[in-house]
Scaffold this active site. Structure first.
Site, short mmCIF file in Angstrom:
data_model
loop_
_atom_site.label_atom_id
_atom_site.label_comp_id
_atom_site.label_asym_id
_atom_site.label_seq_id
_atom_site.Cartn_x
_atom_site.Cartn_y
_atom_site.Cartn_z
N HIS A 3 0.84 -1.20 0.00
CA HIS A 3 0.00 0.00 0.00
C HIS A 3 0.88 1.26 0.00
O HIS A 3 0.61 2.22 -0.72
CB HIS A 3 -0.86 0.06 1.26
CG HIS A 3 -1.92 -1.00 1.37
ND1 HIS A 3 -2.12 -1.72 2.53
CD2 HIS A 3 -2.84 -1.45 0.48
CE1 HIS A 3 -3.14 -2.57 2.34
NE2 HIS A 3 -3.58 -2.43 1.10
N LYS A 24 -15.10 -7.82 5.16
CA LYS A 24 -13.92 -8.06 6.01
C LYS A 24 -14.22 -7.73 7.46
O LYS A 24 -15.01 -6.83 7.75
CB LYS A 24 -12.74 -7.20 5.50
CG LYS A 24 -12.21 -7.66 4.14
CD LYS A 24 -11.01 -6.83 3.71
CE LYS A 24 -10.45 -7.29 2.37
NZ LYS A 24 -9.46 -6.34 1.82
N ARG A 34 -2.83 -5.95 -8.17
CA ARG A 34 -1.83 -7.04 -8.07
C ARG A 34 -2.13 -8.07 -9.16
O ARG A 34 -2.76 -7.75 -10.15
CB ARG A 34 -1.88 -7.65 -6.68
CG ARG A 34 -1.36 -6.70 -5.59
CD ARG A 34 -1.73 -7.18 -4.23
NE ARG A 34 -3.17 -7.29 -4.13
CZ ARG A 34 -3.83 -7.60 -3.02
NH1 ARG A 34 -3.18 -7.84 -1.93
NH2 ARG A 34 -5.15 -7.66 -3.02
#
Ligand code: PNS
Length: 164
Positions: free
Chosen positions: A17, A41, A90
């Site tokens: 990050h 989450k 990613r």
């Protein structure tokens, strides 16, 4: 002025990050890192704690601000005026989810575009979830987390182990 918002759950902020933050801060005149709620989450740190950790690791970046919001990203961005969303991308696994979020955000707020910075190769595999899993074992975290927040992370792991 080129202005971007970098949203995420950052639970906790990883070196990957931070790499995206630094690169985005070089591209945009102003970057707001916004800690947000990801409904799927279960966070380890509160929104305020996550903001505090990101502030500490971005102290040297004068054009970076850190905030949190528990609202919708598309509406948060609208409240900030003319801006783009920047996100890190990613390996393949990110693509579908990020593409979906970008399209939904654009649908809710047609003025809002999302731009992606591809992860640098050493961070392709890195995620907060993976770091949290490693945290249960005695692994050196210095390649994964900014040094300044490793004590916070270890302390939280310890508290959770003790049932806190
Ligand atoms: O780091 P993450 O968990 O991949 O970030 C996802 C995040 C927090 C940016 C996303 O869940 C989000 O935008 N949350 C805010 C609420 C919202 O706007 N949800 C709709 C997303 S399409």
């Amino acid at each position: 002025m080129k202005f971007a918002i970098y949203p995420g759950s950052f639970d906790p902020v990883t070196s990957g990050h931070l790499n995206v933050i630094r690169r985005a801060a070089n591209i945009f005149d102003r970057l707001v890192v916004c800690v947000m709620v990801n409904a799927v989450k279960h966070p380890m740190f509160t929104l305020e704690e996550r903001v505090d950790m990101i502030r500490r690791v971005t102290e040297d970046l004068p054009n970076v601000e850190v905030e949190y919001s528990d609202g919708l990203l598309a509406e948060y961005a609208r409240s900030k005026g003319k801006c783009v969303i920047v996100k890190g991308l990613r390996a393949g696994s990110d693509f579908e989810n990020e593409f979906q979020m970008a399209l939904i955000n654009h649908k809710i707020n047609p003025d809002l575009d999302t731009m992606f910075l591809t992860a640098e190769h050493q961070y392709m595999y890195l995620s907060s979830s993976m770091v949290k899993e490693l945290g249960s074992y005695d692994v050196d975290l210095s390649d994964f987390l900014p040094e300044a927040i490793i004590p916070d992370f270890k302390a939280r792991i310890q508290t959770l182990r003790q049932g806190g």
